[in-house]
Scaffold this motif. Structure first.
Motif, PDB file in Angstrom:
ATOM      1  N   HIS A 109       0.783  -1.169   0.081  1.00 17.18           N
ATOM      2  CA  HIS A 109       0.004  -0.073   0.070  1.00 17.18           C
ATOM      3  C   HIS A 109       0.833   1.370   0.119  1.00 17.18           C
ATOM      4  O   HIS A 109       1.921   1.299   0.506  1.00 17.18           O
ATOM      5  N   ASN A 110       0.172   2.338  -0.571  1.00 17.61           N
ATOM      6  CA  ASN A 110       0.634   3.736  -0.421  1.00 17.61           C
ATOM      7  C   ASN A 110       0.487   4.409   1.016  1.00 17.61           C
ATOM      8  O   ASN A 110      -0.605   3.870   1.550  1.00 17.61           O
ATOM      9  N   PRO A 111       1.288   5.109   1.319  1.00 16.40           N
ATOM     10  CA  PRO A 111       2.385   5.747   1.005  1.00 16.40           C
ATOM     11  C   PRO A 111       3.817   4.906   1.324  1.00 16.40           C
ATOM     12  O   PRO A 111       4.876   4.713   0.636  1.00 16.40           O
ATOM     13  N   SER A 112       3.511   3.778   2.161  1.00 21.20           N
ATOM     14  CA  SER A 112       4.644   3.085   2.561  1.00 21.20           C
ATOM     15  C   SER A 112       5.521   2.352   1.422  1.00 21.20           C
ATOM     16  O   SER A 112       6.639   2.314   1.447  1.00 21.20           O
ATOM     17  N   ILE A 113       4.777   1.995   0.575  1.00 22.34           N
ATOM     18  CA  ILE A 113       5.677   1.077  -0.595  1.00 22.34           C
ATOM     19  C   ILE A 113       6.501   2.060  -1.377  1.00 22.34           C
ATOM     20  O   ILE A 113       7.336   1.719  -1.783  1.00 22.34           O
ATOM     21  N   SER A 114       5.826   3.179  -1.737  1.00 22.71           N
ATOM     22  CA  SER A 114       6.566   4.174  -2.447  1.00 22.71           C
ATOM     23  C   SER A 114       7.810   4.624  -1.587  1.00 22.71           C
ATOM     24  O   SER A 114       8.890   4.960  -2.300  1.00 22.71           O
ATOM     25  N   TYR A 115       7.638   4.962  -0.397  1.00 22.47           N
ATOM     26  CA  TYR A 115       8.592   5.431   0.476  1.00 22.47           C
ATOM     27  C   TYR A 115       9.815   4.237   0.611  1.00 22.47           C
ATOM     28  O   TYR A 115      11.082   4.616   0.537  1.00 22.47           O
ATOM     29  N   PHE A 116       9.308   3.044   0.776  1.00 19.92           N
ATOM     30  CA  PHE A 116      10.369   1.960   0.693  1.00 19.92           C
ATOM     31  C   PHE A 116      10.977   1.809  -0.645  1.00 19.92           C
ATOM     32  O   PHE A 116      12.241   1.568  -0.422  1.00 19.92           O
ATOM     33  N   ALA A 117      10.455   2.029  -1.614  1.00 15.36           N
ATOM     34  CA  ALA A 117      11.122   1.813  -3.062  1.00 15.36           C
ATOM     35  C   ALA A 117      12.140   3.036  -3.089  1.00 15.36           C
ATOM     36  O   ALA A 117      13.515   2.755  -3.479  1.00 15.36           O
ATOM     37  N   GLU A 118      11.736   4.293  -2.572  1.00 12.26           N
ATOM     38  CA  GLU A 118      12.900   5.270  -2.616  1.00 12.26           C
ATOM     39  C   GLU A 118      14.074   5.070  -1.838  1.00 12.26           C
ATOM     40  O   GLU A 118      15.202   5.396  -1.971  1.00 12.26           O
ATOM     41  N   TYR A 119      13.627   4.494  -0.529  1.00 13.99           N
ATOM     42  CA  TYR A 119      14.739   4.456   0.761  1.00 13.99           C
ATOM     43  C   TYR A 119      15.691   3.245   0.139  1.00 13.99           C
ATOM     44  O   TYR A 119      16.828   3.590   0.190  1.00 13.99           O
ATOM     45  N   THR A 121      16.385   2.365  -3.054  1.00 10.72           N
ATOM     46  CA  THR A 121      16.892   2.677  -4.270  1.00 10.72           C
ATOM     47  C   THR A 121      17.592   4.057  -4.639  1.00 10.72           C
ATOM     48  O   THR A 121      18.512   4.279  -5.508  1.00 10.72           O
ATOM     49  N   HIS A 122      17.302   4.944  -3.535  1.00  9.72           N
ATOM     50  CA  HIS A 122      17.585   6.094  -3.503  1.00  9.72           C
ATOM     51  C   HIS A 122      17.218   7.076  -5.040  1.00  9.72           C
ATOM     52  O   HIS A 122      17.896   7.873  -5.322  1.00  9.72           O
ATOM     53  N   GLU A 123      16.064   6.642  -5.682  1.00 10.65           N
ATOM     54  CA  GLU A 123      15.523   7.187  -6.743  1.00 10.65           C
ATOM     55  C   GLU A 123      14.419   7.860  -6.431  1.00 10.65           C
ATOM     56  O   GLU A 123      13.893   7.750  -5.371  1.00 10.65           O
ATOM     57  N   GLU A 124      14.098   8.975  -7.194  1.00 14.17           N
ATOM     58  CA  GLU A 124      12.936   9.632  -7.182  1.00 14.17           C
ATOM     59  C   GLU A 124      11.803   9.021  -7.715  1.00 14.17           C
ATOM     60  O   GLU A 124      11.567   9.140  -8.959  1.00 14.17           O
ATOM     61  N   ILE A 125      10.877   8.536  -6.856  1.00 12.93           N
ATOM     62  CA  ILE A 125       9.837   7.573  -7.390  1.00 12.93           C
ATOM     63  C   ILE A 125       8.533   8.363  -7.163  1.00 12.93           C
ATOM     64  O   ILE A 125       7.573   8.393  -8.038  1.00 12.93           O
ATOM     65  N   GLY A 126       8.418   9.133  -5.919  1.00  9.75           N
ATOM     66  CA  GLY A 126       7.145   9.823  -5.887  1.00  9.75           C
ATOM     67  C   GLY A 126       6.252   8.775  -5.367  1.00  9.75           C
ATOM     68  O   GLY A 126       6.481   7.782  -5.006  1.00  9.75           O
ATOM     69  N   SER A 127       4.790   9.242  -5.546  1.00 12.25           N
ATOM     70  CA  SER A 127       3.735   8.415  -5.237  1.00 12.25           C
ATOM     71  C   SER A 127       3.601   7.212  -6.257  1.00 12.25           C
ATOM     72  O   SER A 127       3.008   7.712  -7.280  1.00 12.25           O
ATOM     73  N   MET A 128       3.723   6.140  -6.020  1.00 15.19           N
ATOM     74  CA  MET A 128       3.316   4.994  -7.106  1.00 15.19           C
ATOM     75  C   MET A 128       1.817   5.126  -7.227  1.00 15.19           C
ATOM     76  O   MET A 128       0.886   5.246  -6.632  1.00 15.19           O
ATOM     77  N   PRO A 129       1.398   4.971  -8.506  1.00 11.92           N
ATOM     78  CA  PRO A 129      -0.044   4.968  -8.992  1.00 11.92           C
ATOM     79  C   PRO A 129      -0.406   3.368  -8.634  1.00 11.92           C
ATOM     80  O   PRO A 129       0.376   2.510  -8.308  1.00 11.92           O
ATOM     81  N   THR A 130      -1.696   3.299  -8.546  1.00  7.25           N
ATOM     82  CA  THR A 130      -2.059   1.806  -8.417  1.00  7.25           C
ATOM     83  C   THR A 130      -1.663   1.192  -9.514  1.00  7.25           C
ATOM     84  O   THR A 130      -1.674   1.432 -10.574  1.00  7.25           O
TER      85      THR A 130
END
Length: 167
Positions: A109-119, A121-130
């Motif tokens: 789920h967002n926002p955790s999964i988006s934050y986790f992806a950025e954490y 990879t250190h890439e700017e992913i933003g809010s992952m869409p559904t």
């Protein structure tokens, strides 16, 4: 020794069902999940384990991905700690994986999964869409060693992205 992790935000769910835990996917969500699974089938080979939250929408998303990727649904593990949680819970799941597992998909789920992806990879992913999917690899690390900035992003796709619509 390369480990591969796919982070998937659940597909679009009903807004009119209560309680939140039992919100199912809407028809567009089912279509998006099937489309993403088909599109990513060549990139997401050899998944050993799928970990999903206990929410209806994540389990439905996992099921559609299993069908499209040709993965036996016996590899799906429900992890209640991923529901309404923080990136730390996601990291705990990853760090606790068996070393026999080389390729894992986590559906959450967002926002955790988006934050986790950025954490990771250190890439700017933003809010992952559904139904957005981030794939990453970890070179020469055990799952227990995975932490901040250790992942290398290999792709980031979404239903709009594969249809030619900019994320």
């Amino acid at each position: 020794m390369t480990k591969t992790l796919y982070l998937v935000r659940h597909a679009e769910a009903s807004q009119s069902v209560s309680p939140d835990l039992v919100r199912p996917l809407v028809s567009n969500g089912m279509i998006d999940a099937a489309r993403m699974g088909r599109h990513l089938a060549s990139k997401m080979q050899g998944i050993d384990l799928i970990v999903t939250s206990n929410a209806e929408r994540t389990q439905m998303t996992s099921q559609v991905f299993c069908e499209q990727l040709g993965v036996d649904n016996k590899v799906v593990r429900v992890e209640p700690a991923l529901y309404e949680s923080s990136p730390k819970h996601y990291l705990d799941v990853v760090n606790g994986l068996s070393e026999e597992v080389d390729s894992v998909m986590i559906v959450g789920h967002n926002p955790s999964i988006s934050y986790f992806a950025e954490y990771l990879t250190h890439e700017e992913i933003g809010s992952m869409p559904t139904c957005g999917v981030v794939g990453m690899t970890f070179e020469n690390l055990t799952w227990a060693e995975v932490s901040k900035k250790t992942g290398h992003m290999i792709f980031y796709d979404s239903p709009d992205g594969i249809m030619g619509i900019k994320i």
